[in-house]
Design a protein around this motif. Structure first.
Motif, PDB file in Angstrom:
ATOM      1  N   UNK A  66     112.014 -72.463  44.245  1.00  0.00           N
ATOM      2  CA  UNK A  66     111.931 -73.495  45.291  1.00  0.00           C
ATOM      3  C   UNK A  66     113.232 -73.515  46.065  1.00  0.00           C
ATOM      4  N   UNK A 106     116.947 -72.163  37.077  1.00  0.00           N
ATOM      5  CA  UNK A 106     115.984 -71.234  36.476  1.00  0.00           C
ATOM      6  C   UNK A 106     116.737 -69.999  36.018  1.00  0.00           C
ATOM      7  N   UNK A 112     106.519 -67.826  43.494  1.00  0.00           N
ATOM      8  CA  UNK A 112     106.042 -69.211  43.601  1.00  0.00           C
ATOM      9  C   UNK A 112     106.837 -70.159  42.737  1.00  0.00           C
ATOM     10  N   UNK A 113     107.607 -69.607  41.802  1.00  0.00           N
ATOM     11  CA  UNK A 113     108.382 -70.480  40.939  1.00  0.00           C
ATOM     12  C   UNK A 113     109.771 -70.758  41.488  1.00  0.00           C
ATOM     13  N   UNK A 133     106.872 -75.734  35.428  1.00  0.00           N
ATOM     14  CA  UNK A 133     108.067 -75.559  34.615  1.00  0.00           C
ATOM     15  C   UNK A 133     108.780 -76.881  34.396  1.00  0.00           C
ATOM     16  N   UNK A 176     107.424 -79.351  39.580  1.00  0.00           N
ATOM     17  CA  UNK A 176     106.926 -78.028  39.936  1.00  0.00           C
ATOM     18  C   UNK A 176     105.467 -78.050  40.361  1.00  0.00           C
ATOM     19  N   UNK A 178     114.464 -73.598  32.236  1.00  0.00           N
ATOM     20  CA  UNK A 178     113.352 -72.688  31.934  1.00  0.00           C
ATOM     21  C   UNK A 178     113.770 -71.223  32.079  1.00  0.00           C
ATOM     22  N   UNK A 194     112.436 -67.434  32.476  1.00  0.00           N
ATOM     23  CA  UNK A 194     111.259 -66.654  32.872  1.00  0.00           C
ATOM     24  C   UNK A 194     111.554 -65.178  32.676  1.00  0.00           C
TER      25      UNK A 194
END
Lengths: 359, 574
Positions: B438, B510, B435-436, A298, A302, B543, B545
Motif C-alpha cells: 500500500x 512488511x 496487492x499487498x 495481513x 488491509x 507480516x 511474506x
C-alpha cells in the motif's frame, strides 16, 4: 440498466451494512410469520416463488432481479445473488456455451460492483461461477441439455445456500449444553437460527447480548430471543471483559471467512475474541460455505474499507474525526471452531476447503 | 576457552573438534568404527580419534545403522524374549522408509567389509552372526539362526529385534539386491569364520567393522527401535548416495537426498567417478562432517585447463559448471534456467549411439552431467526438481518416436517448463504480491531475491509510494547488487547490515523474503540469515511474506538447518 449499475451510495458508505440496518429495523419474526402465512407455505420447505421475471419486451436486468430477492429479509444477500444469477441462465438467449458464460460473467461483475464492500456477495458470486461452469455437462453436444443442466446446478446451489442455515444449526446443537451461557455479538441470522433450534430442542441456556452500537443489533437480537423464552441479558460493549468469566462460549456469525481461517465480522468481534482467548473461552463462528472468500488480510486495514455513518445522538464538532469502519478482522488463532454447512471446521482447515471449492 | 573440550583431546590440526561433545565421557555402549582390532568392550574415548577422522564420537550423534546382518528367520522371534521392540511396529513393505531400511541394511553387509553380520548396537558388542553364513543368495527372508550358540542368546535377543524388521522389510526389495546379497553372503561367511575363533561373547572385529561404514555413530543398544528412524534416514542417504540415475528408478517417488559425507567408502567411490578433483579441506569442522568440505579455489584453474580435453562432458554443461564454481551464476532461478538451457544444447547435439536406446542412454548422459554439476556446486532444490522433470519426460517418451521427434519434444518440454514454471509463475506472484503493498509502506527485504526484486519494481511502476530497506550480510554482500538496481529505478532505499535489523524493524510494515525452497511442513529454506530476519519481524508483529515459485517446493521435511545444507568457502570470510 446503466443507472442501476451505479453504486447507489456514491459517498463510500457500505450498502451492505445499510441494507442490514434497514432489514433489522423492519423485521420481526411476527412479521415474517405473517408474510409467510399469507403466501401459504412453510418457510423452510419450498423456495419462495420467483417474482415475475420478464415482462415481454423489457430487457432482463440482473440487478433488478437481485433487488427483488434482496428485499426478503430472511434471505442472505449472497443467496439472493445466487438466485439472480440462476435466473440469468434461465432467461439467457445465448446459443453457445461461451456466450452463456460471458453473460454470466457480466451479470456477476455487475452484481459485485453494485456493492464492492460486501464480501459474501463477491464470494457467493465467485463460487457460483465456479460451481456452475465446472459441470461436466458442458461437454454435451446439445446446447439446450447443457443449459438445463446448468440451471439444475444453479438451483441446487441456491438451495444448498438456502438450507445452509439449518445444517449449521443442527451441527451446533452438540456444543450447547444445558446450563451454559452464550455470549453473542452482532445480529447474525445464522446464530439466531442456532439459538432458535436449541431452544426448540428444550435446551436450557442463557444468552448475553452485546449492545452492538451503533446498529443496535443487541436490542434486536434480545427482542427475538425473548420471544423464544430464552433468558437474555444485555451488555454494553465495554462490559464484555467484565462478564467474560461467567460466559461459557462466544457465538458470532461472519460477513466473510478468509483464507487464513480468520473471519471478517461486525466491528467489535476482534475485541471480544481477544478477551475470550485470554480467558480461555471458546469462540465459535457460524458461517455458510459461500462466505469463504479468497482474501488474506495481513492486518486490520488491509481490507476494502466499509464505512457506515454513526449517530452519536449529539452533534460532533467538525474538527473531530470519527472511525466509521463497520467491520474488523479476527485472526484465526483466536477462533476455536467454525460451523459451516460443510461441517465443523477448525480455522486451519478453511484454506483446504477453499482450495476444494475454488479449484 | 571451551569447557566442553576434553583435556585429552588430540590436538591434531587436521581434525578440529567443533560442536557438541561430551567431554571425555566413556560410554560403554558405544562400539567403535575404525581399525578392526578395536575391541568394543573397551570404552572409547575422544583420545582415540585418528587423524583420518574416523572417530567414534560424532558431535552430532547419528546413531549407527541397524546393523548390517542378514535377516533372521521367524524362528528367532519365538525363542528370544524381545525387549522394548514390537514386531508389529514395523509394517512390511508398504512404507518407503521400511523399504529403504532393508535395502540399506543388506547393502551395509556388503559395505561393512568385515562380517557385516554383527550389529554395532549391542552392549559389549558380543554378538556375531554365524547364522548369517547360511543365508542363501536369494533367500534373504529366511535365515536360519539355528547355528547360533546358546551362550549368545541374550544378545541375540536384541539382534533378533533388529533382524525381525529386516525380515519384513527385505521382502519388497529382494530382487534389487543381487550384488549386495552376494557380498552379504561373503561377509557372512567371513564372519562365521571369525566368530568361530572369537567365541564366548567377546566382541569380534566384526562388530566394529560393521560400523566402519556408519562412521562413528554411537550405539545405543537399549533402544533399537528408536534408532530405527534415524538409521533409516542415514541409511537411505548412504544407499542412494551419489547419483546412479541410469540404474535405478525404484526411488522415483522419493527424491534423492544429498550424499552424507561421513561414509568413507561412498566418498571414495564418488571420488573415483569425479571429474573435478576435490581435495579435502584441511581443517574440517566436525559439526558438518556429513556435508562435503573441500578445498576450494583449486578446481577452477584445473578445470579450465581441462576444457578441451574432457570428451564425455558437453561444452555447454562444462561452461555452466564453471560458472557455478566461480560464483558467477547464483540464485535458484538463474541456476536452474542456465542448467536447463545447457541441457537443451546437449539434447540438440545428441545422437543415439548404435545398439543403445535413446531413453536409457540420454538419461545416463544427463545423470553424468548432473554429477559433474554437483561437484562444481551442490544442486539447489530448484535444479533438483527440474532434473527430475527432465528425466521424467525422457522416460515418458513414446517408443515409436524417432530420434529427431524425441529431441524436438524434449526441447519444447524444456521450453515449456521454463516458460510456465518460472517466467509465468513469477508474473503471477508479482501480480498477487503487489496487492499487498500500500502507499506509505516500508518494505524490508534480505539479500537478493529475483522474485522480490520483480515485485518491488512492478509496484514502483504501478505508482505505489513506498520505500525499501535492504538488509545485507557478510560475506557475499548480495544486497548491494539489489540496492543498485532498485536505486537505479528510482526507488528510495535504505541499506543496512544484519546486526541492525532489530534496530530498523520498528519502522517496517512488511517483510518480503525470497526462498530457495518451501518444504512440505511449511519450512522455508533460504539463504542463511533469512531465519534471523523473519524471527525479528515476528517479534515486532510485522507480516512476513515469502515469495517462491511452486516448482521449488519440495516434499522433504527438515527440522534444523544443519542436517542438509551447503557449506560456503572459507576464504570468503578472510
Amino acid at each position: 440498466m446503466a443507472d442501476t449499475l451505479q453504486n447507489p451510495n456514491p459517498n463510500n458508505i457500505s450498502a451492505y451494512y445499510q441494507t442490514r440496518a434497514a432489514h433489522h429495523g423492519v423485521v420481526t419474526s411476527d412479521w415474517l410469520a405473517q408474510a409467510q402465512a399469507a403466501v401459504g407455505r412453510h418457510p423452510d420447505d419450498v423456495l419462495p416463488p420467483e417474482p415475475e421475471v420478464k415482462v415481454a419486451g423489457k430487457p432482463f436486468s440482473v440487478i433488478h432481479e437481485f433487488n427483488n430477492w434482496r428485499n426478503q429479509p430472511d434471505l442472505a444477500e449472497a443467496v439472493a445473488a445466487i438466485r439472480a444469477l440462476a435466473a440469468v441462465i434461465r432467461n439467457s438467449e445465448a446459443t453457445t456455451m461461451m456466450e452463456l458464460e460471458i453473460e454470466l460473467k457480466k451479470a456477476s461483475d455487475s452484481l459485485k460492483s453494485w456493492d464492492t464492500t460486501s464480501i459474501s456477495l463477491t464470494a457467493g458470486c465467485d463460487l457460483f461461477m465456479r460451481y456452475v461452469t465446472r459441470t461436466s455437462a458442458l461437454e454435451y453436444e446439445d446446447f439446450n441439455s447443457a443449459k438445463s443442466r446448468l440451471i439444475e446446478r444453479a438451483e441446487k446451489f441456491g438451495e444448498i445456500s438456502y438450507k445452509a442455515r439449518r445444517i449449521i444449526a443442527m451441527l451446533s446443537q452438540d456444543f450447547i449444553f444445558d446450563g451454559c451461557t452464550i455470549l453473542v455479538h452482532g445480529f447474525s441470522r445464522v446464530v439466531l437460527e442456532v439459538l432458535k433450534t436449541a431452544a426448540q430442542n428444550k435446551k436450557l441456556f442463557r444468552v448475553f447480548c452485546t449492545e452492538g452500537r451503533p446498529d443496535r443489533t443487541g436490542l434486536r437480537l434480545s427482542n427475538e430471543l425473548a420471544k423464544l423464552d430464552v433468558p437474555v441479558k444485555l451488555l454494553i460493549d465495554s462490559a464484555v471483559a467484565y462478564s467474560m468469566d461467567e460466559v461459557d462460549m462466544v457465538f458470532v456469525g461472519a460477513d466473510g471467512v478468509v483464507e487464513s481461517g480468520g473471519i471478517i465480522n461486525m466491528m467489535g468481534t476482534y475485541q471480544i475474541a481477544l478477551v475470550a482467548h485470554s480467558m480461555d473461552k471458546p469462540v465459535y463462528v457460524a458461517a455458510e460455505s459461500y462466505k469463504f472468500a479468497r482474501l488474506y488480510p495481513l492486518d486490520q486495514k488491509d481490507m476494502a474499507p466499509a464505512l457506515r455513518p454513526i449517530d452519536f445522538g449529539v452533534p460532533i464538532p467538525s474538527k473531530v474525526e470519527v472511525e466509521t469502519s463497520a467491520r474488523d478482522y479476527t485472526p484465526p488463532q483466536y477462533l476455536t471452531l467454525l460451523f459451516t454447512d460443510l461441517g465443523v471446521l477448525t480455522p486451519s482447515v478453511v484454506s483446504d476447503e477453499l482450495i476444494q471449492l475454488y479449484l | 576457552m571451551d569447557p566442553r573440550r576434553a583435556p585429552r583431546t588430540v590436538s591434531d590440526p587436521k581434525v578440529r573438534q567443533v560442536g557438541f561433545f561430551a567431554p571425555g565421557a566413556a560410554i560403554p555402549d558405544r562400539s567403535q568404527s575404525g581399525p578392526p582390532d578395536h575391541i568394543s568392550s573397551l570404552p572409547p574415548t575422544i583420545a582415540d580419534l585418528s587423524p583420518s577422522g574416523a572417530n567414534s564420537l560424532s558431535p552430532v550423534m547419528i546413531p549407527p545403522p541397524r546393523h548390517a546382518s542378514a535377516p533372521l528367520s521367524p524362528l528367532r522371534r519365538d525363542t528370544v524374549p524381545v525387549g522394548s521392540y514390537n514386531a508389529s511396529d514395523f509394517m512390511p513393505a508398504t512404507s518407503p522408509t521400511a523399504a529403504t531400511s532393508s535395502s540399506d541394511d543388506v547393502a551395509w553387509v556388503g559395505r561393512g567389509g568385515r562380517a557385516g553380520a554383527a550389529s554395532s548396537s549391542f552392549p559389549g558388542g558380543g554378538f556375531d552372526m554365524p547364522a548369517a553364513s547360511s543365508v542363501p543368495a536369494s533367500g534373504l527372508t529366511t535365515v536360519s539362526v539355528v547355528n547360533l550358540p546358546p551362550g549368545l542368546s541374550e544378545k541375540a535377543g536384541v539382534a533378533a529385534e533388529l533382524q525381525n524388521d529386516r525380515t519384513t522389510h527385505s521382502k519388497p526389495l529382494k530382487e534389487k539386491m543381487t550384488k549386495a546379497e552376494r557380498r552379504a553372503l561373503q561377509e557372512a561367511q567371513r564372519a562365521a569364520k571369525a566368530a568361530a575363533k572369537a567365541e564366548g561373547g567377546k566382541a569380534p572385529p566384526a562388530s566394529s567393522g560393521a560400523v566402519s561404514s556408519a562412521n562413528a555413530k554411537s550405539a545405543k543398544a537399549a533402544k533399537p527401535s528408536s534408532q530405527k528412524n534415524d538409521n533409516v534416514t542415514v541409511a537411505a542417504s548412504e544407499k542412494k548416495g551419489s547419483d546412479r540415475p541410469p540404474e535405478k528408478d525404484r526411488k522415483k517417488d522419493v527424491p534423492q537426498p544429498r550424499m552424507q559425507y561421513d561414509d568413507k567408502s561412498r566418498v571414495e567411490k564418488a571420488k573415483k567417478r569425479a571429474v573435478v578433483k576435490q581435495t579435502e579441506a584441511r581443517n574440517r569442522v566436525e559439526l558438518f562432517r556429513h556435508l562435503p568440505q573441500y578445498e576450494h579455489g583449486t578446481q577452477l584453474p584445473d578445470l579450465e585447463s581441462k576444457f578441451f580435453q574432457l570428451d564425455p562432458m558437453h561444452p555447454a554443461v562444462y561452461k555452466v559448471g564453471l560458472q557455478y564454481l566461480s560464483g558467477d551464476l547464483c540464485g535458484g532461478n538463474a541456476r536452474c534456467i542456465a542448467m536447463l538451457l545447457a541441457f537443451q544444447e546437449v539434447i540438440k547435439d545428441y545422437s543415439t549411439p548404435p545398439e543403445k536406446t535413446l531413453v536409457r542412454d540420454l538419461t545416463a548422459k544427463i545423470g553424468s552431467y548432473v554429477s559433474f554439476l554437483i561437484e562444481c556446486r551442490p544442486l539447489s532444490i530448484s535444479m533438483g526438481n527440474a532434473i527430475r522433470f527432465l528425466k521424467n519426460r525422457i522416460a515418458k517418451l513414446p517408443l515409436t518416436f524417432s530420434e529427431s521427434e524425441a529431441k524436438a519434444t524434449l526441447h519444447s518440454d524444456i521450453d515449456r517448463f521454463i516458460n510456465e514454471k518460472i517466467i509465468l509463475a513469477d508474473k503471477v506472484i508479482v501480480k498477487h504480491a503487489v496487492t499487498k503493498i500500500r502507499d506509505g509502506d516500508v518494505l524490508l527485504t534480505y539479500g537478493s531475491s529475483s522474485a522480490v526484486e520483480m515485485i518491488l519494481l512492478h509496484a514502483h511502476e504501478l505508482g505505489k509510494q513506498f520505500r525499501v530497506v535492504v538488509v545485507d550480510s557478510r560475506p557475499k554482500l548480495e544486497g548491494k547488487l539489489l540496492l543498485r538496481r532498485l536505486v537505479g529505478k528510482g526507488i528510495s532505499c535504505t541499506y543496512t547490515h544484519m546486526n541492525a535489523v532489530s534496530y530498523i524493524m520498528h519502522e517496517v510494515t512488511r517483510v518480503f523474503l525470497g526462498a530457495s525452497s518451501v518444504l512440505s511442513n511449511g519450512t522455508v529454506y533460504s539463504s542463511v540469515g533469512t531465519a534471523c530476519v523473519a524471527m525479528v519481524a515476528h517479534a515486532f508483529h510485522v507480516p512476513v511474506l515469502v515469495c517462491c515459485e511452486a516448482y521449488k517446493f519440495h516434499e522433504r521435511v527438515q527440522l534444523d538447518s544443519i542436517c542438509s545444507n551447503e557449506l560456503g568457502k572459507h576464504f570468503w570470510f578472510l
